[in-house]
Design a protein around this motif. Structure first.
Motif, PDB file in Angstrom:
ATOM      1  N   ARG A 121       0.846  -1.191   0.000  1.00  0.00           N
ATOM      2  CA  ARG A 121       0.000   0.000   0.000  1.00  0.00           C
ATOM      3  C   ARG A 121       0.879   1.239   0.000  1.00  0.00           C
ATOM      4  NH1 ARG A 121      -2.119   1.496   6.076  1.00  0.00           N
ATOM      5  NH2 ARG A 121      -0.822   3.359   6.121  1.00  0.00           N
ATOM      6  N   LYS A 122       0.287   2.281  -0.523  1.00  0.00           N
ATOM      7  CA  LYS A 122       0.991   3.553  -0.519  1.00  0.00           C
ATOM      8  C   LYS A 122       0.757   4.237   0.810  1.00  0.00           C
ATOM      9  CE  LYS A 122       0.770   4.364  -5.500  1.00  0.00           C
ATOM     10  NZ  LYS A 122       0.306   5.263  -6.575  1.00  0.00           N
ATOM     11  N   GLU A 123       1.706   5.000   1.206  1.00  0.00           N
ATOM     12  CA  GLU A 123       1.591   5.730   2.460  1.00  0.00           C
ATOM     13  C   GLU A 123       0.354   6.626   2.411  1.00  0.00           C
ATOM     14  OE1 GLU A 123       5.343   7.277   3.474  1.00  0.00           O
ATOM     15  OE2 GLU A 123       4.643   8.282   5.289  1.00  0.00           O
ATOM     16  N   GLY A 124      -0.407   6.629   3.528  1.00  0.00           N
ATOM     17  CA  GLY A 124      -1.585   7.476   3.601  1.00  0.00           C
ATOM     18  C   GLY A 124      -2.872   6.781   3.215  1.00  0.00           C
ATOM     19  N   GLN A 125      -2.786   5.545   2.739  1.00  0.00           N
ATOM     20  CA  GLN A 125      -3.980   4.801   2.350  1.00  0.00           C
ATOM     21  C   GLN A 125      -4.409   3.855   3.451  1.00  0.00           C
ATOM     22  OE1 GLN A 125      -2.814   2.787  -1.245  1.00  0.00           O
ATOM     23  NE2 GLN A 125      -3.597   4.406  -2.561  1.00  0.00           N
ATOM     24  N   ASN A 126      -5.715   3.689   3.591  1.00  0.00           N
ATOM     25  CA  ASN A 126      -6.227   2.648   4.474  1.00  0.00           C
ATOM     26  C   ASN A 126      -6.218   1.328   3.718  1.00  0.00           C
ATOM     27  OD1 ASN A 126      -6.738   4.734   6.212  1.00  0.00           O
ATOM     28  ND2 ASN A 126      -8.969   4.538   6.162  1.00  0.00           N
ATOM     29  N   VAL A 127      -6.073   0.241   4.448  1.00  0.00           N
ATOM     30  CA  VAL A 127      -6.116  -1.079   3.826  1.00  0.00           C
ATOM     31  C   VAL A 127      -6.772  -2.058   4.802  1.00  0.00           C
ATOM     32  CG1 VAL A 127      -3.824  -1.702   4.665  1.00  0.00           C
ATOM     33  CG2 VAL A 127      -4.760  -2.839   2.653  1.00  0.00           C
ATOM     34  N   THR A 128      -7.562  -2.980   4.242  1.00  0.00           N
ATOM     35  CA  THR A 128      -8.254  -3.963   5.092  1.00  0.00           C
ATOM     36  C   THR A 128      -7.719  -5.357   4.835  1.00  0.00           C
ATOM     37  OG1 THR A 128     -10.267  -2.629   5.178  1.00  0.00           O
ATOM     38  CG2 THR A 128     -10.479  -4.978   5.666  1.00  0.00           C
ATOM     39  N   LEU A 129      -7.358  -6.024   5.931  1.00  0.00           N
ATOM     40  CA  LEU A 129      -6.873  -7.399   5.880  1.00  0.00           C
ATOM     41  C   LEU A 129      -8.021  -8.326   6.263  1.00  0.00           C
ATOM     42  CD1 LEU A 129      -4.312  -5.608   6.124  1.00  0.00           C
ATOM     43  CD2 LEU A 129      -3.308  -7.424   7.520  1.00  0.00           C
ATOM     44  N   SER A 130      -8.164  -9.377   5.473  1.00  0.00           N
ATOM     45  CA  SER A 130      -9.271 -10.296   5.686  1.00  0.00           C
ATOM     46  C   SER A 130      -8.856 -11.462   6.587  1.00  0.00           C
ATOM     47  CB  SER A 130      -9.741 -10.839   4.339  1.00  0.00           C
ATOM     48  OG  SER A 130     -10.630 -11.924   4.509  1.00  0.00           O
ATOM     49  N   CYS A 131      -9.784 -11.909   7.434  1.00  0.00           N
ATOM     50  CA  CYS A 131      -9.594 -13.107   8.233  1.00  0.00           C
ATOM     51  C   CYS A 131     -10.925 -13.831   8.334  1.00  0.00           C
ATOM     52  CB  CYS A 131      -9.067 -12.772   9.622  1.00  0.00           C
ATOM     53  SG  CYS A 131      -8.888 -14.246  10.664  1.00  0.00           S
ATOM     54  N   GLU A 132     -10.944 -15.059   7.866  1.00  0.00           N
ATOM     55  CA  GLU A 132     -12.155 -15.870   7.896  1.00  0.00           C
ATOM     56  C   GLU A 132     -11.833 -17.217   8.525  1.00  0.00           C
ATOM     57  OE1 GLU A 132     -15.231 -14.993   6.432  1.00  0.00           O
ATOM     58  OE2 GLU A 132     -14.455 -13.015   5.886  1.00  0.00           O
ATOM     59  N   GLN A 133     -12.768 -17.704   9.376  1.00  0.00           N
ATOM     60  CA  GLN A 133     -12.570 -19.032   9.952  1.00  0.00           C
ATOM     61  C   GLN A 133     -13.866 -19.835   9.844  1.00  0.00           C
ATOM     62  OE1 GLN A 133     -13.997 -20.123  13.123  1.00  0.00           O
ATOM     63  NE2 GLN A 133     -14.685 -18.174  14.040  1.00  0.00           N
ATOM     64  N   ASN A 134     -13.717 -21.125   9.550  1.00  0.00           N
ATOM     65  CA  ASN A 134     -14.887 -22.008   9.479  1.00  0.00           C
ATOM     66  C   ASN A 134     -14.811 -23.071  10.564  1.00  0.00           C
ATOM     67  OD1 ASN A 134     -12.876 -23.627   8.519  1.00  0.00           O
ATOM     68  ND2 ASN A 134     -13.758 -23.942   6.488  1.00  0.00           N
ATOM     69  N   LEU A 135     -14.176 -22.720  11.671  1.00  0.00           N
ATOM     70  CA  LEU A 135     -14.003 -23.639  12.793  1.00  0.00           C
ATOM     71  C   LEU A 135     -15.102 -23.481  13.838  1.00  0.00           C
ATOM     72  CD1 LEU A 135     -10.162 -23.004  13.180  1.00  0.00           C
ATOM     73  CD2 LEU A 135     -11.245 -25.025  12.175  1.00  0.00           C
ATOM     74  N   ASN A 136     -15.995 -22.544  13.609  1.00  0.00           N
ATOM     75  CA  ASN A 136     -17.059 -22.228  14.568  1.00  0.00           C
ATOM     76  C   ASN A 136     -16.483 -21.758  15.911  1.00  0.00           C
ATOM     77  OD1 ASN A 136     -19.821 -21.889  15.108  1.00  0.00           O
ATOM     78  ND2 ASN A 136     -19.926 -23.832  16.204  1.00  0.00           N
ATOM     79  N   HIS A 137     -15.349 -21.089  15.850  1.00  0.00           N
ATOM     80  CA  HIS A 137     -14.719 -20.569  17.067  1.00  0.00           C
ATOM     81  C   HIS A 137     -15.374 -19.269  17.499  1.00  0.00           C
ATOM     82  CE1 HIS A 137     -10.654 -22.875  16.605  1.00  0.00           C
ATOM     83  NE2 HIS A 137     -11.686 -23.654  16.854  1.00  0.00           N
ATOM     84  N   ASP A 138     -15.466 -19.089  18.817  1.00  0.00           N
ATOM     85  CA  ASP A 138     -16.094 -17.886  19.347  1.00  0.00           C
ATOM     86  C   ASP A 138     -15.173 -16.672  19.285  1.00  0.00           C
ATOM     87  OD1 ASP A 138     -17.171 -20.216  21.647  1.00  0.00           O
ATOM     88  OD2 ASP A 138     -18.575 -19.149  20.359  1.00  0.00           O
ATOM     89  N   ALA A 139     -13.931 -16.864  19.673  1.00  0.00           N
ATOM     90  CA  ALA A 139     -13.014 -15.740  19.812  1.00  0.00           C
ATOM     91  C   ALA A 139     -12.073 -15.641  18.618  1.00  0.00           C
ATOM     92  CB  ALA A 139     -12.196 -15.889  21.093  1.00  0.00           C
ATOM     93  N   MET A 140     -11.762 -14.409  18.255  1.00  0.00           N
ATOM     94  CA  MET A 140     -10.808 -14.154  17.176  1.00  0.00           C
ATOM     95  C   MET A 140      -9.862 -13.038  17.590  1.00  0.00           C
ATOM     96  SD  MET A 140     -13.153 -14.615  13.752  1.00  0.00           S
ATOM     97  CE  MET A 140     -11.718 -14.828  12.667  1.00  0.00           C
ATOM     98  N   TYR A 141      -8.651 -13.071  17.015  1.00  0.00           N
ATOM     99  CA  TYR A 141      -7.577 -12.180  17.443  1.00  0.00           C
ATOM    100  C   TYR A 141      -6.780 -11.681  16.240  1.00  0.00           C
ATOM    101  CZ  TYR A 141      -8.410 -14.961  21.660  1.00  0.00           C
ATOM    102  OH  TYR A 141      -9.000 -15.617  22.717  1.00  0.00           O
ATOM    103  N   TRP A 142      -6.216 -10.494  16.392  1.00  0.00           N
ATOM    104  CA  TRP A 142      -5.249  -9.973  15.432  1.00  0.00           C
ATOM    105  C   TRP A 142      -3.954  -9.646  16.163  1.00  0.00           C
ATOM    106  CZ3 TRP A 142      -4.786 -10.109  10.419  1.00  0.00           C
ATOM    107  CH2 TRP A 142      -5.934 -10.214   9.606  1.00  0.00           C
ATOM    108  N   TYR A 143      -2.852 -10.149  15.583  1.00  0.00           N
ATOM    109  CA  TYR A 143      -1.529  -9.876  16.119  1.00  0.00           C
ATOM    110  C   TYR A 143      -0.667  -9.220  15.050  1.00  0.00           C
ATOM    111  CZ  TYR A 143      -2.567 -13.174  19.894  1.00  0.00           C
ATOM    112  OH  TYR A 143      -3.117 -13.827  20.969  1.00  0.00           O
ATOM    113  N   ARG A 144       0.285  -8.481  15.533  1.00  0.00           N
ATOM    114  CA  ARG A 144       1.299  -7.909  14.654  1.00  0.00           C
ATOM    115  C   ARG A 144       2.645  -8.483  15.053  1.00  0.00           C
ATOM    116  NH1 ARG A 144       2.734  -1.797  12.945  1.00  0.00           N
ATOM    117  NH2 ARG A 144       5.000  -2.081  12.772  1.00  0.00           N
ATOM    118  N   GLN A 145       3.443  -8.852  14.052  1.00  0.00           N
ATOM    119  CA  GLN A 145       4.782  -9.371  14.320  1.00  0.00           C
ATOM    120  C   GLN A 145       5.786  -8.589  13.484  1.00  0.00           C
ATOM    121  OE1 GLN A 145       5.532 -13.480  13.253  1.00  0.00           O
ATOM    122  NE2 GLN A 145       7.123 -13.667  14.801  1.00  0.00           N
TER     123      GLN A 145
END
Lengths: 116, 113
Positions: B13-37
């Motif tokens: 992405r270019k500096e100054g732009q918003n961007v959306t990262l997708s995360c989908e799960q089909n495990l029927n899990h209740d909780a979801m998390y985002w980490y940065r490394q």
């Protein structure tokens, strides 16, 4: 404050040597869970083991073994007879009851390099 | 097969732009998390959600936003307010409260040009 400390940044061994990864944690909870994850070069973390705070029985699974000692707040992990495929970053993590099991605290990770 | 998918694998992405990262799960899990490394570092928690339509800030939420309109989806938006967004982003999920291991997706590597 860092709740999970992995003091070893990188460990390099020759194939077939044993490798022990240290993990020291800090918590005031009496109920908590500890984990080890493996992150190969592909990037996806792979779950290895979970231990709860009431189970200090050490475990061996194939070439992997774990040593959980509440008295020293340590949860160490050993790879016996290392192989090149064991090369990865290994993370120790803590989950506490006071966080309603919501958050994991990860250590900084230990890079294991196994050379032929 | 059940699992967690993240797309795309690499994102520029270019500096100054918003961007959306997708995360989908089909495990029927209740909780979801985002980490940065970041290179040579551990995982830092950005946001997490334990139920639909509810989420909490993690340790480094500034410059990020999330939504949890469906149980299986937890998209992360990196906004222009995030000063140093170049990193590897990992999504994870976990089932309920009784079982605690988190399952991780393959990650998205975001590079700001």
């Amino acid at each position: 404050a860092q709740k999970v400390t992995q003091a070893q940044t990188e460990i390099s061994v020759v194939e077939k040597e044993d490798v022990t990864l240290d993990c020291v944690y800090e918590t005031r909870d009496t109920t908590y869970y500890l984990f080890w994850y493996k992150q190969p070069p592909s990037g996806e973390l792979v779950f290895l083991i979970r231990r709860n705070s009431f189970d200090e029985q050490n475990e061996i699974s194939g070439r992997y073994s774990w040593n959980f000692q509440k008295s020293t707040s340590s949860f160490n992990f050993t790879i016996t007879a290392s192989q090149v495929v064991d090369s990865a970053v290994y993370f120790c993590a803590l989950s506490e009851r006071t966080d309603s099991w919501g958050k994991f605290q990860f250590g900084a990770g230990t890079q294991v390099v196994v050379t032929p | 097969d059940g699992g967690i998918t993240q797309s795309p694998k690499y994102l520029f992405r270019k500096e100054g732009q918003n961007v959306t990262l997708s995360c989908e799960q089909n495990l029927n899990h209740d909780a979801m998390y985002w980490y940065r490394q970041d290179p040579g570092q551990g995982l830092r928690l950005i946001y997490y959600s334990q139920i639909v339509n509810d989420f909490q800030k993690g340790d480094i939420a500034e410059g990020y936003s999330v939504s949890r309109e469906k149980k299986e989806s937890f998209p992360l938006t990196v906004t222009s307010a995030q000063k140093n967004p170049t990193a590897f982003y990992l999504c994870a999920s976990r089932i309920g409260l009784a079982s605690n291991e988190q399952f991780f997706g393959p990650g998205t590597r975001l590079t700001v040009l």
